[in-house]
Motif scaffolding. Sequence first.
Motif, PDB file in Angstrom:
ATOM      1  N   ILE A 139       0.862  -1.183   0.000  1.00  0.00           N
ATOM      2  CA  ILE A 139       0.000   0.000   0.000  1.00  0.00           C
ATOM      3  C   ILE A 139       0.895   1.229   0.000  1.00  0.00           C
ATOM      4  CG2 ILE A 139      -1.626   1.384   1.349  1.00  0.00           C
ATOM      5  CD1 ILE A 139      -3.020  -1.145   2.184  1.00  0.00           C
ATOM      6  N   MET A 140       0.677   2.092  -0.980  1.00  0.00           N
ATOM      7  CA  MET A 140       1.410   3.351  -1.043  1.00  0.00           C
ATOM      8  C   MET A 140       0.438   4.480  -0.754  1.00  0.00           C
ATOM      9  SD  MET A 140       3.860   4.834  -4.056  1.00  0.00           S
ATOM     10  CE  MET A 140       4.895   6.279  -3.755  1.00  0.00           C
ATOM     11  N   GLY A 141       0.756   5.259   0.264  1.00  0.00           N
ATOM     12  CA  GLY A 141      -0.146   6.336   0.620  1.00  0.00           C
ATOM     13  C   GLY A 141       0.515   7.332   1.549  1.00  0.00           C
ATOM     14  N   TYR A 142      -0.210   8.358   1.860  1.00  0.00           N
ATOM     15  CA  TYR A 142       0.297   9.420   2.723  1.00  0.00           C
ATOM     16  C   TYR A 142      -0.036   9.124   4.179  1.00  0.00           C
ATOM     17  CZ  TYR A 142       1.381  11.789  -1.590  1.00  0.00           C
ATOM     18  OH  TYR A 142       1.911  12.099  -2.816  1.00  0.00           O
ATOM     19  N   PHE A 143       0.740   9.747   5.060  1.00  0.00           N
ATOM     20  CA  PHE A 143       0.720   9.365   6.468  1.00  0.00           C
ATOM     21  C   PHE A 143      -0.577   9.753   7.175  1.00  0.00           C
ATOM     22  CE2 PHE A 143       2.516   9.860  10.915  1.00  0.00           C
ATOM     23  CZ  PHE A 143       2.633   8.503  11.126  1.00  0.00           C
ATOM     24  N   ASN A 144      -1.184  10.858   6.756  1.00  0.00           N
ATOM     25  CA  ASN A 144      -2.347  11.360   7.479  1.00  0.00           C
ATOM     26  C   ASN A 144      -3.499  10.361   7.579  1.00  0.00           C
ATOM     27  OD1 ASN A 144      -5.105  13.112   7.383  1.00  0.00           O
ATOM     28  ND2 ASN A 144      -3.561  14.145   8.638  1.00  0.00           N
ATOM     29  N   PRO A 145      -3.922   9.729   6.478  1.00  0.00           N
ATOM     30  CA  PRO A 145      -5.020   8.744   6.605  1.00  0.00           C
ATOM     31  C   PRO A 145      -4.655   7.564   7.499  1.00  0.00           C
ATOM     32  CG  PRO A 145      -4.723   9.385   4.313  1.00  0.00           C
ATOM     33  CD  PRO A 145      -3.549   9.942   5.066  1.00  0.00           C
ATOM     34  N   MET A 146      -3.384   7.152   7.479  1.00  0.00           N
ATOM     35  CA  MET A 146      -2.948   6.051   8.339  1.00  0.00           C
ATOM     36  C   MET A 146      -2.960   6.470   9.800  1.00  0.00           C
ATOM     37  SD  MET A 146       0.223   4.686   5.995  1.00  0.00           S
ATOM     38  CE  MET A 146       0.015   4.532   4.207  1.00  0.00           C
ATOM     39  N   LEU A 147      -2.532   7.707  10.055  1.00  0.00           N
ATOM     40  CA  LEU A 147      -2.531   8.234  11.417  1.00  0.00           C
ATOM     41  C   LEU A 147      -3.952   8.355  11.941  1.00  0.00           C
ATOM     42  CD1 LEU A 147      -0.491   9.282  13.544  1.00  0.00           C
ATOM     43  CD2 LEU A 147      -0.874  11.579  12.633  1.00  0.00           C
ATOM     44  N   GLN A 148      -4.865   8.783  11.085  1.00  0.00           N
ATOM     45  CA  GLN A 148      -6.263   8.896  11.500  1.00  0.00           C
ATOM     46  C   GLN A 148      -6.852   7.521  11.817  1.00  0.00           C
ATOM     47  OE1 GLN A 148      -8.326  11.027   8.396  1.00  0.00           O
ATOM     48  NE2 GLN A 148      -7.671  13.029   9.142  1.00  0.00           N
ATOM     49  N   TYR A 149      -6.474   6.526  11.067  1.00  0.00           N
ATOM     50  CA  TYR A 149      -6.959   5.161  11.299  1.00  0.00           C
ATOM     51  C   TYR A 149      -6.353   4.584  12.571  1.00  0.00           C
ATOM     52  CZ  TYR A 149      -8.588   0.489   9.929  1.00  0.00           C
ATOM     53  OH  TYR A 149      -9.226  -0.733   9.868  1.00  0.00           O
ATOM     54  N   GLY A 150      -5.132   5.052  12.906  1.00  0.00           N
ATOM     55  CA  GLY A 150      -4.358   4.509  14.020  1.00  0.00           C
ATOM     56  C   GLY A 150      -3.254   3.640  13.446  1.00  0.00           C
ATOM     57  N   ILE A 151      -1.999   3.992  13.715  1.00  0.00           N
ATOM     58  CA  ILE A 151      -0.886   3.300  13.056  1.00  0.00           C
ATOM     59  C   ILE A 151      -0.881   1.807  13.375  1.00  0.00           C
ATOM     60  CG2 ILE A 151       1.608   3.142  12.827  1.00  0.00           C
ATOM     61  CD1 ILE A 151       0.328   5.573  11.490  1.00  0.00           C
TER      62      ILE A 151
END
Length: 263
Positions: free
Chosen positions: A100-112
Motif C-alpha cells: 500500500i502506497m499512501g500518505y501518512f495522514n489517513p494512516m494516522l487517523q486510522y491509528g498506526i
Amino acid sequence: MNRIEQAIAAQRSNDTEGKLLSIYFTAGYPNLEDTVEVIKILEKSGVGMIEIGLPFSDPLADGPTIQASSTQALDNGMTTEVLFEQLTGIREEVSIPLIIMGYFNPMLQYGIEAFCKKCAEIGVDGLIIPDLPVEVFHNEYATIFEKYGLINVFLITPQTSDQRITYIDDISKGFIYMVSSASTTGAKNTFDEEQLSYFERINNLELKTPRVIGFGISNKETFEQATAHADGAIIGSAFVKFLKGNSVDAIPEFVKRISPSLT
C-alpha cells in the motif's frame, strides 16, 4: 521471509535478474469496484509486485495523472475502510507481493497500529509512505511494523546524499525505492544523462539492499534502462493513464508492451 523479499530473491536467482516489474494503480479507480480485478489481472499478466495507491486529497508527490485518479477514486467513495474491505480474502486468489502506497495522514487517523494490524490480517506485505520522515519511522514506528511483519519502503532521490543513502540502506528491508528525478510522478519516454549518471552513482555505492526505480517509467525503453541499473522498475502514471481509456481486460496488452517476456 516477507513476500517482497521472496520475490526479489527469486528474481535474482533466475535468468531475468533485474527485470522485476511493479505496477502502481490507485485503489477505486477508474471505478470503485475495480481494485481487486485489477490486482488479479496484473498477477496473471506476469507482474511481479503491485503497489496499491490509497487515495488522498493532497498528494504532494504525485503528478497530475495520479492526482486526478486520486480525486476520482475519492469521489467514487474509496476510503481506507473500503479498501480493507475489498482486500479481505485477496490472498485466496493472489500470491505476489502487495504494497500500500499512501500518505501518512489517513494512516494516522486510522491509528498506526490498527492500520498495520489490518494490513497483516489481509495479507499486505509492506507500505510506502512518502511523507513519513525516515528518522520518525525508525524511532517511533519500526517496532510496530516489525510486530506485524510489514516492510516500510524508503525513498531516495538524486538529491539524497551518500551519507543518508547509506543510513537508509542500513535500516532497510525489502528494497529501496529509487526515485528517478526530483520532480513529481509522471511518465517519460527516456531518461536523460543526469538520471543515468544518478543510477550509476547508486550502483557504485554497493548497497546491501535491492533497489527498484520509479517515476518516469512508461515504456519498454525506460523499463529496460531502469532495470539495467536496479533490481526492478515501477510503472505508475502510464498505467493509471492506460486504465482511464481502456477496460481492465486490456491490462495484459499493456504489460506485454513493457516487457514481452512476462506474458
